[in-house]
Motif scaffolding. Structure first.
Motif, PDB file in Angstrom:
ATOM      1  N   GLU A 210      46.243  32.402   4.761  1.00  0.00           N
ATOM      2  CA  GLU A 210      45.060  33.224   4.523  1.00  0.00           C
ATOM      3  C   GLU A 210      44.653  33.933   5.800  1.00  0.00           C
ATOM      4  O   GLU A 210      44.855  33.437   6.903  1.00  0.00           O
ATOM      5  CB  GLU A 210      43.911  32.360   4.007  1.00  0.00           C
ATOM      6  CG  GLU A 210      42.740  33.157   3.455  1.00  0.00           C
ATOM      7  CD  GLU A 210      41.819  32.294   2.596  1.00  0.00           C
ATOM      8  OE1 GLU A 210      40.873  32.840   2.036  1.00  0.00           O
ATOM      9  OE2 GLU A 210      42.065  31.074   2.501  1.00  0.00           O
TER      10      GLU A 210
ATOM     11  N   GLU B 259      46.823  42.907   3.673  1.00  0.00           N
ATOM     12  CA  GLU B 259      47.148  42.451   2.320  1.00  0.00           C
ATOM     13  C   GLU B 259      48.598  42.758   1.957  1.00  0.00           C
ATOM     14  O   GLU B 259      49.199  42.067   1.130  1.00  0.00           O
ATOM     15  CB  GLU B 259      46.199  43.093   1.312  1.00  0.00           C
ATOM     16  CG  GLU B 259      44.791  42.493   1.363  1.00  0.00           C
ATOM     17  CD  GLU B 259      43.845  43.152   0.388  1.00  0.00           C
ATOM     18  OE1 GLU B 259      44.120  44.301  -0.022  1.00  0.00           O
ATOM     19  OE2 GLU B 259      42.820  42.517   0.040  1.00  0.00           O
TER      20      GLU B 259
ATOM     21  N   ASP C  53      51.387  40.004   2.026  1.00  0.00           N
ATOM     22  CA  ASP C  53      51.376  38.956   0.992  1.00  0.00           C
ATOM     23  C   ASP C  53      50.551  37.763   1.421  1.00  0.00           C
ATOM     24  O   ASP C  53      50.881  36.608   1.114  1.00  0.00           O
ATOM     25  CB  ASP C  53      52.804  38.515   0.622  1.00  0.00           C
ATOM     26  CG  ASP C  53      53.584  39.613  -0.080  1.00  0.00           C
ATOM     27  OD1 ASP C  53      52.956  40.397  -0.818  1.00  0.00           O
ATOM     28  OD2 ASP C  53      54.806  39.680   0.112  1.00  0.00           O
ATOM     29  N   ARG C  54      49.470  38.038   2.127  1.00  0.00           N
ATOM     30  CA  ARG C  54      48.522  36.999   2.504  1.00  0.00           C
ATOM     31  C   ARG C  54      47.156  37.371   1.937  1.00  0.00           C
ATOM     32  O   ARG C  54      46.763  38.531   1.974  1.00  0.00           O
ATOM     33  CB  ARG C  54      48.427  36.850   4.029  1.00  0.00           C
ATOM     34  CG  ARG C  54      49.648  36.180   4.634  1.00  0.00           C
ATOM     35  CD  ARG C  54      49.568  36.138   6.150  1.00  0.00           C
ATOM     36  NE  ARG C  54      50.670  35.347   6.688  1.00  0.00           N
ATOM     37  CZ  ARG C  54      50.560  34.124   7.142  1.00  0.00           C
ATOM     38  NH1 ARG C  54      49.388  33.520   7.140  1.00  0.00           N
ATOM     39  NH2 ARG C  54      51.604  33.473   7.613  1.00  0.00           N
ATOM     40  N   ARG C  55      46.470  36.396   1.419  1.00  0.00           N
ATOM     41  CA  ARG C  55      45.138  36.666   0.893  1.00  0.00           C
ATOM     42  C   ARG C  55      44.192  36.964   2.041  1.00  0.00           C
ATOM     43  O   ARG C  55      44.160  36.242   3.030  1.00  0.00           O
ATOM     44  CB  ARG C  55      44.622  35.469   0.091  1.00  0.00           C
ATOM     45  CG  ARG C  55      43.357  35.778  -0.696  1.00  0.00           C
ATOM     46  CD  ARG C  55      43.036  34.660  -1.666  1.00  0.00           C
ATOM     47  NE  ARG C  55      42.441  33.515  -1.006  1.00  0.00           N
ATOM     48  CZ  ARG C  55      41.133  33.409  -0.761  1.00  0.00           C
ATOM     49  NH1 ARG C  55      40.312  34.387  -1.100  1.00  0.00           N
ATOM     50  NH2 ARG C  55      40.651  32.335  -0.185  1.00  0.00           N
TER      51      ARG C  55
ATOM     52  N   GLU D 115      40.315  37.571   3.303  1.00  0.00           N
ATOM     53  CA  GLU D 115      38.908  37.336   2.974  1.00  0.00           C
ATOM     54  C   GLU D 115      38.042  37.903   4.082  1.00  0.00           C
ATOM     55  O   GLU D 115      38.210  37.571   5.255  1.00  0.00           O
ATOM     56  CB  GLU D 115      38.635  35.842   2.805  1.00  0.00           C
ATOM     57  CG  GLU D 115      37.186  35.535   2.469  1.00  0.00           C
ATOM     58  CD  GLU D 115      36.930  34.059   2.229  1.00  0.00           C
ATOM     59  OE1 GLU D 115      35.751  33.641   2.301  1.00  0.00           O
ATOM     60  OE2 GLU D 115      37.913  33.328   1.977  1.00  0.00           O
TER      61      GLU D 115
END
Length: 230
Positions: A22, A212, A215-217, A219
């Motif tokens: 993340e 993004e 391929d990582r979320r 936040e």
């Protein structure tokens, strides 16, 4: 290892990593560079791999380490970059790496860090890298004995956490015996670049889409201090 208090063992709670892969992004639109910190949960001092992990840390971090040489000197992505494997006596520590980089090189900087970790996992370090990392640790041992108070404090710490009195000398011997194969083994076992968490402070609105794409979320974090209500 359980610490002891008043002769009775005290079991510390275990720790585990909650989030994987993340990116936490703090948006500061006025800055011209990003501060990137990448990390994961680490290990404990009483691990049988503690010495080899210390040597691995020396290969990665430091003035002559891979991060400095490859990311700063060769790629020119940062003025300063560092990595540090930290262990604790009675609970897992952490591994952190990162530094400041220009806004436009933020994603490249993050990818380069991850690539260095993966490279260490799958390829052996050179004998020269191994020797430098070990010498850096061993040559600093004299500073553990500069004052009698240091020895007393260390022995009190060992007693409190249930470590043997000669732990520092056992560690010294283990560092001396660390091999190229040991470094690659612990890197493959403990470094998990695909699970590492990133915290980035920079131009979040500009960087969000690029991050993004990894391929990582992603936040967004809000760190502004709210105004006090009247």
């Amino acid at each position: 290892m359980a610490s002891t208090r008043n002769g009775s063992p005290v079991n510390s709670p275990s720790a585990s990593q909650v989030n994987d892969s993340e990116v936490f992004l703090v948006n500061l639109p006025h800055v011209t560079q990003s501060n990137v910190l990448l990390g994961q949960i680490g290990g404990m001092v009483d691990s049988p791999d503690y010495a080899a992990l210390s040597v691995m840390n020396g290969v990665l971090g430091g003035f002559a380490g891979r991060l400095f040489n490859n990311i700063r000197s060769t790629q020119g992505l940062a003025y300063s970059v560092s990595g540090s494997w930290q262990a604790r006596y009675d609970y897992p520590g952490y591994f952190l790496a990162g530094g400041p980089t220009r806004t436009e090189t933020t994603v490249q900087f993050l990818q380069s860090l991850l690539q260095e970790f993966e490279k260490l996992r799958i390829t052996e370090v050179s004998p020269e890298e191994l020797a430098y990392a070990k010498d850096s640790i061993l040559n600093s041992f004299v500073f553990n004995f500069e004052r009698p108070g240091q020895t007393l404090s260390r022995l009190m710490t060992y007693e409190y956490y249930g470590y043997p009195d000669d732990f520092i000398f056992t560690y010294q011997q283990a560092v001396m015996g660390t091999t190229v194969a040991d470094v690659q083994r612990v890197a493959a076992k403990y470094l998990r670049p695909e699970q590492m968490i990133a915290v980035i402070v920079g131009q979040g609105d500009r960087l969000k889409d690029e991050l993004e794409a990894l391929d990582r979320r992603v936040e967004m974090l809000e760190i502004a201090i709210p105004e006090a209500s009247s």
